[in-house]
Design an enzyme around this catalytic site. Structure first.
Site, PDB file in Angstrom:
ATOM      1  N   ILE A   1      20.540  34.014  41.531  1.00 28.53           N
ATOM      2  CA  ILE A   1      20.830  35.429  41.702  1.00 28.53           C
ATOM      3  C   ILE A   1      22.340  35.622  41.642  1.00 28.53           C
ATOM      4  O   ILE A   1      23.090  34.986  42.386  1.00 28.53           O
ATOM      5  CB  ILE A   1      20.281  35.953  43.040  1.00 28.53           C
ATOM      6  CG1 ILE A   1      18.792  35.590  43.198  1.00 28.53           C
ATOM      7  CG2 ILE A   1      20.498  37.455  43.125  1.00 28.53           C
ATOM      8  CD1 ILE A   1      17.888  36.083  42.086  1.00 28.53           C
ATOM      9  N   LYS A   2      22.778  36.505  40.739  1.00 31.84           N
ATOM     10  CA  LYS A   2      24.206  36.748  40.565  1.00 31.84           C
ATOM     11  C   LYS A   2      24.683  37.815  41.549  1.00 31.84           C
ATOM     12  O   LYS A   2      24.161  38.926  41.592  1.00 31.84           O
ATOM     13  CB  LYS A   2      24.509  37.196  39.134  1.00 31.84           C
ATOM     14  CG  LYS A   2      24.355  36.092  38.109  1.00 31.84           C
ATOM     15  CD  LYS A   2      24.648  36.576  36.702  1.00 31.84           C
ATOM     16  CE  LYS A   2      26.120  36.684  36.437  1.00 31.84           C
ATOM     17  NZ  LYS A   2      26.402  36.969  34.998  1.00 31.84           N
ATOM     18  N   ILE A   3      25.684  37.433  42.322  1.00 32.92           N
ATOM     19  CA  ILE A   3      26.293  38.328  43.304  1.00 32.92           C
ATOM     20  C   ILE A   3      27.787  38.385  43.026  1.00 32.92           C
ATOM     21  O   ILE A   3      28.429  37.337  42.883  1.00 32.92           O
ATOM     22  CB  ILE A   3      26.036  37.823  44.739  1.00 32.92           C
ATOM     23  CG1 ILE A   3      24.536  37.818  45.045  1.00 32.92           C
ATOM     24  CG2 ILE A   3      26.796  38.673  45.756  1.00 32.92           C
ATOM     25  CD1 ILE A   3      24.178  37.223  46.403  1.00 32.92           C
TER      26      ILE A   3
END
Length: 374
Positions: free
Chosen positions: A144-146
């Site tokens: 998951i890209k944060i």
């Protein structure tokens, strides 16, 4: 000519052997349906995929690969439809790369999906969305890209603490990168306390490259002196090399060694934005000059093709360059250019660009849903 996937002279194979994991900075339903992604794994040594709103907006606007899904979703709200389409693609790509994930013992074979960029300044909403996306994709090799905004740092820690693998995006400054690494270590420490197995928890820190040169080169050109002009094209590589030096420092500490002893894997630096912006620069510049063991380079298709054709691998081009890189940055700042100001502006612009792309993705999907339901 048919490419030989075992040709030792192949530049992508040499890059992999030098310790650089090649990820593709692109994904579409067409790549999946035609077997193109699997082919790139076989012939171009691709071992991971990154996505972002811009990539999905482009994929939705081209061809008809999504027509069936849009017809199925006709009449639904646009935001759930976007989430369904993007998570379906990421899940399918993760399945294509599952053998790589297993063969590399969870290091590579990763596929990233980004949290709604409109939440970049909202910690709680970022954590909530990251948790939902992780559960929806439901693949151990997802990430998951944060974004590495100040509000994103505690979200990174919270996601990792729950066993969620995280790709930290939009890193431009060394100071912020150090904050990202601290958030990673804190997240793994909490994950260990929560009883999670640390071994499969993956993370990369996406340090942006070409955008730094684009911004600094513009400022150097405005200064206009011979000394200033001579420094064009040098900021991004120096900045990234200093990031690698910071990575080596942090991942040699006792704090990290304690986590490694518990089975954790390091958060690898990932070179992002590696397509050159200035056409006068060598098209493989940000690959050739950033070769080091234990890093990822995520390339758009054009850069991957160029490197596969004429990329240069002459060994490690990063380790031991910190002093020279610091001197380059100092020379740039001596021209009256503040790297702190440049990187702060690039972060703000990066968030805004992804917000614009997200809006384009929503608009394109809405149009597709309307057409399908007509």
């Amino acid at each position: 000519m048919t490419e030989n996937p075992t040709d030792p002279a192949r530049p992508t194979q040499r890059l992999s052997e030098a310790g650089v994991s090649i990820w593709l900075d692109d994904l579409s339903r067409e790549r999946l349906d035609t077997g193109n992604l699997a082919e790139l794994v076989r012939t171009r040594d691709v071992v991971g995929v990154t996505t972002n709103p811009t990539i999905f907006a482009k994929a939705l606007s081209e061809g008809n690969a999504y027509d069936g899904t849009l017809a199925e979703l006709a009449g639904t709200d646009v935001e759930p439809a976007v989430e369904r389409i993007t998570t379906d693609d990421v899940r399918a790509a993760a399945d294509v790369l599952r053998d790589v994930y297993d063969a590399t013992r969870t290091v590579d074979g990763r596929v990233s999906i980004e949290v709604d960029p409109r939440l970049a300044r909202d910690t709680a909403a970022t954590v909530e969305t990251a948790t939902r996306l992780w559960a929806t994709v439901d693949r151990p090799n997802a990430m998951i890209k944060i974004p590495a905004t100040l509000e994103g740092l505690p979200a990174i820690t919270a996601a990792l603490a729950e066993g969620i693998s995280v790709n930290v995006t939009l890193i431009f400054s060394i100071e912020r990168y150090r904050g990202v690494m601290d958030a990673f270590l804190a997240g793994l420490e909490q994950a260990r306390a929560n009883g999670h197995d640390l071994a499969p928890i993956g993370s990369v820190a996406s340090f942006f490259v070409s955008r730094v040169d684009a911004a600094v080169d513009k400022a150097l050109t405005e200064v206009g002196t011979d000394d200033a002009l001579e420094l064009r094209g040098k900021a991004a590589i120096a900045n990234a090399r200093l990031a690698y030096a910071a990575y080596e420092e942090v991942f040699a500490t006792d704090r990290w060694k304690a986590l490694a002893a518990a089975g954790a894997k390091p958060q690898r630096p990932l070179w992002a934005s590696t397509g050159v912006k200035d056409p006068s620069y060598r098209d493989t510049l940000y690959v050739d000059e950033l070769v080091a063991p234990g890093v990822v380079n995520t390339m758009p298709q054009g850069t991957l093709d160029a490197f596969a054709d004429h990329g240069l691998v002459v060994g490690d081009t990063v380790s031991g360059t910190a002093e020279a890189s610091a001197a380059t940055i100092a020379a740039i700042e001596a021209q009256g250019i503040s790297m702190d100001e440049v990187t702060r502006q690039l972060e703000d612009e990066g968030v805004h660009k992804f917000e614009v792309s997200w809006d384009e993705l929503l608009t394109t999907t809405k149009a597709g849903l309307d057409d399908a339901g007509a």
